[in-house]
Write an enzyme that holds these catalytic residues in place. Structure first.
Site, PDB file in Angstrom:
ATOM      1  N   GLU A  85     -11.890  -0.799   1.341  1.00 13.45           N
ATOM      2  CA  GLU A  85     -10.592  -0.401   1.868  1.00 13.45           C
ATOM      3  C   GLU A  85     -10.102   0.934   1.313  1.00 13.45           C
ATOM      4  O   GLU A  85     -10.505   1.374   0.235  1.00 13.45           O
ATOM      5  CB  GLU A  85      -9.562  -1.493   1.553  1.00 13.45           C
ATOM      6  CG  GLU A  85      -9.912  -2.835   2.205  1.00 13.45           C
ATOM      7  CD  GLU A  85      -8.722  -3.746   2.302  1.00 13.45           C
ATOM      8  OE1 GLU A  85      -8.085  -3.762   3.373  1.00 13.45           O
ATOM      9  OE2 GLU A  85      -8.418  -4.430   1.307  1.00 13.45           O
ATOM     10  N   ASP A 137       0.827  -1.210   0.000  1.00 18.30           N
ATOM     11  CA  ASP A 137       0.000   0.000   0.000  1.00 18.30           C
ATOM     12  C   ASP A 137       0.861   1.260   0.000  1.00 18.30           C
ATOM     13  O   ASP A 137       1.749   1.418   0.847  1.00 18.30           O
ATOM     14  CB  ASP A 137      -0.906   0.045   1.227  1.00 18.30           C
ATOM     15  CG  ASP A 137      -1.889  -1.105   1.288  1.00 18.30           C
ATOM     16  OD1 ASP A 137      -1.806  -2.007   0.451  1.00 18.30           O
ATOM     17  OD2 ASP A 137      -2.743  -1.102   2.197  1.00 18.30           O
TER      18      ASP A 137
END
Length: 428
Positions: A271, A49
Site C-alpha cells: 500500500e 491515512d
C-alpha cells in the site's frame, strides 16, 4: 532482482518468499507502545491515512509560514470499521508542525469521481494545486463497489494569512489511469481476497528530472500459471508497486510502465508506495498488513521497504527481509499507513493511531465488540512520529517524536536514545 525483458525494457524487481521468510521483530524494528494523547485535537473526526502537500522537489509547500497535510477523514460518530465507506479528503495546517488546525474538505461534496475517496498525494506547483486520489466505486451507486481508479482534482486556490490557510475550488477532476490488464490486474481478473489499483503518489526524480506516479496494484496471474510453483493459493497474493511516467512533466498525463517491485507469492497489498532519496539511493517504502501475507509466511502490520541506486531498480529488501517498522507484539495494530520523509540526517515516519487495547483480539474480533468499545479502542488521529536511522540497506528505529510532529525544515531534533542493535526483543 531486476532483469532486462526480452524487448530491452525493465522487468520488475521481486520480493521473494525466501526474503520474506526472514521477517522477525528485533530491537531495531519494533516501534514503542503508543498511548492516547492527553488531548484529542479533533474529537469530531476519524483521521487516518495522511500525506504532505509538497512541491516538485519533495519539500513541504510553504504558505506564509504555514504547512499543510491532507488526510482521509470521516465523522467520529461513525463506527471505525465503516469509515472507508464515506472517506473524504480534508486538510490541516500548522506553523510549527506540532499544533495542527482543522481545515475544510479539499473537494466540495459530490464533485469527485467515485462514491468516496481513498489515499493519494498532493502537489503545489507554481501556484497550481493537484490533489491525487483514489476514486473508489462510482458516484451515485446504490450499493458500494470496490472499483478503483487513479484520479486528480486540479485547479483551485490557496490563501494564507495570520489566521490560517484556506483551500478552495473549483477543481477540475480527471481519471488519470485505470488498470490495463497486462501489467496491472483489472477487477474482473482478480481472484485474490482484496483488489487493488490505488494510492497515486507523485514523484519527480532528482537524478533524471522525470515525473512519475507510483501506485499500488496487483500483478495478473492467470489460473493454471506456474507462478509460486503452481500453488493456486499462493498465486492469489500478488501485490505490486506500480509506476507511470509523464514524459511532458504534466501532472495529469501519464503512461503506464511495468511495476517497480512485485510481491507475487508473498503479499497481496503493497500500500501507499513512496520514495525517499538520500545519499543517491532510492528508498522505496510501503505499508502492509499481517493478514495480507501469503500462506506459509508470517509478517506484521508494519512498514516495509526496498533500496536501489535508481528509481528503476534493481531493488533489494531493506534489512534483508523488507521489514522496516513493526508494531509490537502486544499492540499489533496500534498504528498503520506509515509515510516516510527525509529530515536532516534521518528519515521520519508519520502514521495514524489505529486500534489499541485489544488484549489479544484480532481485527476481525473488533466488529463483535459493542459499538462504544469499538470507538474507545480506535485512536483515529495522528500517531507519534518515528525516527529512523539509515545506513545503506539497513534501518533501525532511533526513537519517537510527539503525536503528529512534522518538524520544520530548520528544526534541530535532540539526539534520541537508540536501542542496542541486533538483539531480538524478548516477550514479543
Amino acid at each position: 532482482m531486476t532483469l532486462p525483458s526480452p524487448d530491452g525494457g525493465r522487468r520488475p524487481s521481486s520480493w521473494t518468499r525466501e526474503q520474506a521468510e526472514r521477517i522477525e521483530r528485533t530491537d531495531d524494528n519494533v516501534a514503542p507502545i503508543i498511548y492516547p494523547p492527553t488531548n484529542d485535537a479533533f474529537p469530531e473526526l476519524h483521521i487516518w491515512d495522511t500525506w504532505l502537500l509538497r512541491t516538485r522537489d519533495g519539500s513541504m509547500a510553504d504558505f506564509d509560514g504555514w504547512r499543510v497535510v491532507v488526510s482521509l477523514t470521516a465523522p467520529a460518530d461513525l463506527l471505525p470499521g465503516k469509515r472507508h465507506d464515506v472517506a473524504a479528503l480534508r486538510y490541516f495546517y500548522s506553523r510549527d508542525g506540532q499544533e495542527w488546525h482543522r481545515g475544510g474538505r479539499v473537494f466540495e461534496e459530490g464533485t469527485t469521481f467515485g462514491s468516496r475517496q481513498w489515499a493519494g498525494s498532493a502537489l503545489y506547483d507554481d501556484g497550481d494545486l493537484y490533489f491525487f486520489y483514489t476514486a473508489s466505486g462510482r458516484k451515485g451507486e446504490e450499493e458500494l463497489t470496490y472499483e478503483q481508479r487513479l484520479a486528480v482534482g486540479h485547479g483551485g486556490s490557496v490563501e494564507a494569512d495570520d489566521d490560517g490557510v484556506d483551500i478552495s475550488g473549483p477543481f477540475e477532476h480527471e481519471i488519470m489511469l485505470t488498470a490495463d490488464g497486462e501489467h496491472y490486474e483489472t477487477e474482473s481478473q482478480s481472484r485474490g481476497m482484496i483488489y487493488t489499483f490505488r494510492d497515486p503518489w507523485f514523484f519527480e526524480d532528482p537524478q533524471t528530472g522525470k515525473t512519475h506516479l507510483l501506485f499500488e496494484g496487483n500483478t495478473p496471474v492467470p489460473e493454471g500459471s506456474d507462478a509460486c510453483g503452481g500453488d493456486a493459493a499462493q498465486q492469489e497474493f500478488n501485490g505490486c508497486i506500480g509506476v507511470a511516467t509523464s514524459e511532458s512533466g504534466d501532472p495529469t498525463e501519464w503512461e503506464i510502465q511495468p511495476p517497480l517491485v512485485e510481491g507475487t507469492c508473498v503479499n497481496q497489498e503493497l500500500e501507499r508506495p513512496h520514495v525517499v532519496v538520500r545519499d543517491d539511493r532510492y528508498y522505496l517504502f510501503t505499508p502492509s498488513h499481517e493478514h495480507t501475507f501469503a500462506p506459509g509466511l508470517h509478517g506484521f502490520d508494519g512498514l516495509y521497504g526496498f533500496v536501489a541506486d535508481s528509481l528503476d531498480g534493481e531493488y533489494e529488501p531493506l534489512n534483508e527481509s523488507g521489514l522496516v517498522v513493526a508494531n509490537p507484539g502486544n499492540a499489533p495494530f496500534q498504528a498503520y499507513s506509515w509515510l516516510a520523509f527525509d529530515h536532516r540526517d534521518e528519515i521520519l515516519v508519520h502514521s495514524f493511531f489505529n486500534y489499541y487495547d485489544l488484549r489479544g483480539r484480532s481485527l476481525d474480533d473488533v466488529a463483535d465488540l459493542p459499538p462504544e468499545e469499538q470507538q474507545r479502542r480506535f485512536g483515529g488521529n495522528f500517531a507519534p512520529t518515528l525516527r529512523l536511522g539509515v545506513d545503506g540497506d539497513e534501518t533501525w528505529v532511533r526513537g519517537t517524536l510527539a503525536h503528529g510532529h512534522i518538524p520544520t525544515r530548520d528544526e534541530e531534533l535532540e539526539e534520541p536514545f537508540e536501542p542496542r542493535r541486533g538483539r531480538r526483543f524478548g516477550g514479543y
